[in-house]
Design a protein around this motif. Structure first.
Motif, PDB file in Angstrom:
ATOM      1  N   ILE A  87      -2.231 -24.748 -50.350  1.00  0.00           N
ATOM      2  CA  ILE A  87      -1.021 -23.929 -50.335  1.00  0.00           C
ATOM      3  C   ILE A  87       0.000 -24.501 -51.318  1.00  0.00           C
ATOM      4  N   GLU A  88       0.990 -23.669 -51.646  1.00  0.00           N
ATOM      5  CA  GLU A  88       2.131 -24.119 -52.437  1.00  0.00           C
ATOM      6  C   GLU A  88       3.324 -24.207 -51.489  1.00  0.00           C
ATOM      7  N   THR A  89       4.022 -25.305 -51.534  1.00  0.00           N
ATOM      8  CA  THR A  89       5.177 -25.488 -50.667  1.00  0.00           C
ATOM      9  C   THR A  89       6.473 -25.197 -51.412  1.00  0.00           C
ATOM     10  N   SER A  90       7.489 -24.874 -50.635  1.00  0.00           N
ATOM     11  CA  SER A  90       8.831 -24.738 -51.166  1.00  0.00           C
ATOM     12  C   SER A  90       9.793 -25.278 -50.117  1.00  0.00           C
ATOM     13  N   ILE A  91      10.667 -26.161 -50.549  1.00  0.00           N
ATOM     14  CA  ILE A  91      11.672 -26.737 -49.653  1.00  0.00           C
ATOM     15  C   ILE A  91      13.015 -26.645 -50.359  1.00  0.00           C
ATOM     16  N   TYR A  92      13.995 -26.135 -49.644  1.00  0.00           N
ATOM     17  CA  TYR A  92      15.340 -26.030 -50.189  1.00  0.00           C
ATOM     18  C   TYR A  92      16.321 -26.663 -49.207  1.00  0.00           C
ATOM     19  N   VAL A  93      17.217 -27.484 -49.732  1.00  0.00           N
ATOM     20  CA  VAL A  93      18.304 -28.054 -48.938  1.00  0.00           C
ATOM     21  C   VAL A  93      19.604 -27.793 -49.686  1.00  0.00           C
ATOM     22  N   ASP A  94      20.589 -27.278 -48.974  1.00  0.00           N
ATOM     23  CA  ASP A  94      21.902 -27.013 -49.541  1.00  0.00           C
ATOM     24  C   ASP A  94      22.447 -28.272 -50.220  1.00  0.00           C
ATOM     25  N   GLN A 135      -3.332 -25.395 -39.041  1.00  0.00           N
ATOM     26  CA  GLN A 135      -3.972 -24.202 -39.604  1.00  0.00           C
ATOM     27  C   GLN A 135      -5.185 -24.544 -40.467  1.00  0.00           C
ATOM     28  N   GLY A 136      -5.505 -25.820 -40.596  1.00  0.00           N
ATOM     29  CA  GLY A 136      -6.669 -26.223 -41.373  1.00  0.00           C
ATOM     30  C   GLY A 136      -6.424 -26.382 -42.859  1.00  0.00           C
ATOM     31  N   ILE A 137      -5.166 -26.422 -43.272  1.00  0.00           N
ATOM     32  CA  ILE A 137      -4.845 -26.630 -44.690  1.00  0.00           C
ATOM     33  C   ILE A 137      -5.146 -28.078 -45.062  1.00  0.00           C
ATOM     34  N   LEU A 138      -5.684 -28.286 -46.255  1.00  0.00           N
ATOM     35  CA  LEU A 138      -6.059 -29.627 -46.715  1.00  0.00           C
ATOM     36  C   LEU A 138      -5.205 -30.132 -47.868  1.00  0.00           C
ATOM     37  N   ASN A 139      -4.716 -29.246 -48.717  1.00  0.00           N
ATOM     38  CA  ASN A 139      -3.946 -29.641 -49.900  1.00  0.00           C
ATOM     39  C   ASN A 139      -2.579 -28.965 -49.886  1.00  0.00           C
ATOM     40  N   MET A 140      -1.526 -29.763 -50.053  1.00  0.00           N
ATOM     41  CA  MET A 140      -0.177 -29.228 -50.231  1.00  0.00           C
ATOM     42  C   MET A 140       0.183 -29.430 -51.696  1.00  0.00           C
ATOM     43  N   ASN A 141       0.617 -28.360 -52.365  1.00  0.00           N
ATOM     44  CA  ASN A 141       0.964 -28.419 -53.782  1.00  0.00           C
ATOM     45  C   ASN A 141       2.410 -27.993 -53.977  1.00  0.00           C
ATOM     46  N   ALA A 142       3.106 -28.691 -54.856  1.00  0.00           N
ATOM     47  CA  ALA A 142       4.502 -28.366 -55.138  1.00  0.00           C
ATOM     48  C   ALA A 142       4.687 -28.227 -56.644  1.00  0.00           C
ATOM     49  N   VAL A 171      21.195 -24.887 -43.400  1.00  0.00           N
ATOM     50  CA  VAL A 171      21.420 -25.723 -44.582  1.00  0.00           C
ATOM     51  C   VAL A 171      20.120 -26.046 -45.320  1.00  0.00           C
ATOM     52  N   GLY A 172      19.016 -25.482 -44.858  1.00  0.00           N
ATOM     53  CA  GLY A 172      17.758 -25.723 -45.543  1.00  0.00           C
ATOM     54  C   GLY A 172      16.647 -24.882 -44.954  1.00  0.00           C
ATOM     55  N   TYR A 173      15.569 -24.768 -45.728  1.00  0.00           N
ATOM     56  CA  TYR A 173      14.391 -24.064 -45.240  1.00  0.00           C
ATOM     57  C   TYR A 173      13.160 -24.597 -45.958  1.00  0.00           C
ATOM     58  N   ALA A 174      12.014 -24.350 -45.354  1.00  0.00           N
ATOM     59  CA  ALA A 174      10.737 -24.744 -45.950  1.00  0.00           C
ATOM     60  C   ALA A 174       9.716 -23.659 -45.635  1.00  0.00           C
ATOM     61  N   TYR A 175       8.839 -23.400 -46.594  1.00  0.00           N
ATOM     62  CA  TYR A 175       7.768 -22.449 -46.336  1.00  0.00           C
ATOM     63  C   TYR A 175       6.579 -22.763 -47.231  1.00  0.00           C
ATOM     64  N   ALA A 176       5.456 -22.165 -46.882  1.00  0.00           N
ATOM     65  CA  ALA A 176       4.238 -22.315 -47.670  1.00  0.00           C
ATOM     66  C   ALA A 176       3.727 -20.935 -48.034  1.00  0.00           C
ATOM     67  N   SER A 177       3.113 -20.853 -49.197  1.00  0.00           N
ATOM     68  CA  SER A 177       2.493 -19.602 -49.635  1.00  0.00           C
ATOM     69  C   SER A 177       1.130 -19.928 -50.226  1.00  0.00           C
ATOM     70  N   ALA A 178       0.335 -18.906 -50.391  1.00  0.00           N
ATOM     71  CA  ALA A 178      -1.015 -19.100 -50.928  1.00  0.00           C
ATOM     72  C   ALA A 178      -0.948 -19.758 -52.309  1.00  0.00           C
ATOM     73  N   PHE A 179      -1.822 -20.720 -52.531  1.00  0.00           N
ATOM     74  CA  PHE A 179      -1.912 -21.357 -53.842  1.00  0.00           C
ATOM     75  C   PHE A 179      -2.545 -20.389 -54.840  1.00  0.00           C
ATOM     76  N   LYS A 180      -3.615 -19.766 -54.446  1.00  0.00           N
ATOM     77  CA  LYS A 180      -4.308 -18.728 -55.213  1.00  0.00           C
ATOM     78  C   LYS A 180      -4.853 -17.724 -54.202  1.00  0.00           C
ATOM     79  N   PRO A 181      -4.977 -16.460 -54.565  1.00  0.00           N
ATOM     80  CA  PRO A 181      -5.413 -15.459 -53.587  1.00  0.00           C
ATOM     81  C   PRO A 181      -6.913 -15.472 -53.267  1.00  0.00           C
ATOM     82  N   ARG A 182      -7.709 -16.146 -54.046  1.00  0.00           N
ATOM     83  CA  ARG A 182      -9.162 -16.129 -53.833  1.00  0.00           C
ATOM     84  C   ARG A 182      -9.564 -17.009 -52.648  1.00  0.00           C
TER      85      ARG A 182
END
Length: 117
Positions: free
Chosen positions: A25-32, A55-62, A7-18
């Protein structure tokens, strides 16, 4: 999962490739829709945030679709959800996303989860 159904999922992807942005990172959260406001989104976010900290991530962006006033397709629930989790609005882009045959604004929200040394 609820009754054996995802009924839901969450993941993170690179904010920028450099390399300079490797701590963000950029977050994505989906709930039915049938399971919104049940606490699932918070649980997913908390689990994601803990893993990102390890993992040492400091900033979460949505990046969030936004309209004011709300319409039949889009509410401000996602903005309120992120605010409750400690995110702050850091950018607002006007009419840059199109879905449901109409233009929507996009806002960026950010949460610092680590110390920037």
């Amino acid at each position: 999962m609820v009754n054996g159904k995802v009924v839901g999922y969450a993941y993170a992807s690179a904010f920028k490739p450099r390399d300079a942005y490797q701590w963000a990172i950029e977050t994505s959260i989906y709930v039915d829709n049938n399971n919104k406001r049940s606490g699932i989104g918070r649980q997913l976010h908390e689990a994601l945030e803990q893993r990102l900290k390890m993992q040492g991530i400091l900033n979460m962006n949505a990046c969030i679709s936004f309209i004011d006033p709300e319409d039949e397709y889009l509410t401000q629930d996602s903005v309120r959800f992120h605010e409750r989790l400690g995110y702050q609005k850091v950018a607002h882009f006007h009419q840059c996303g199109k879905k449901f045959n109409r233009w929507y604004d996009m806002i960026w929200m950010e949460k610092m989860i680590g110390e920037h040394l």
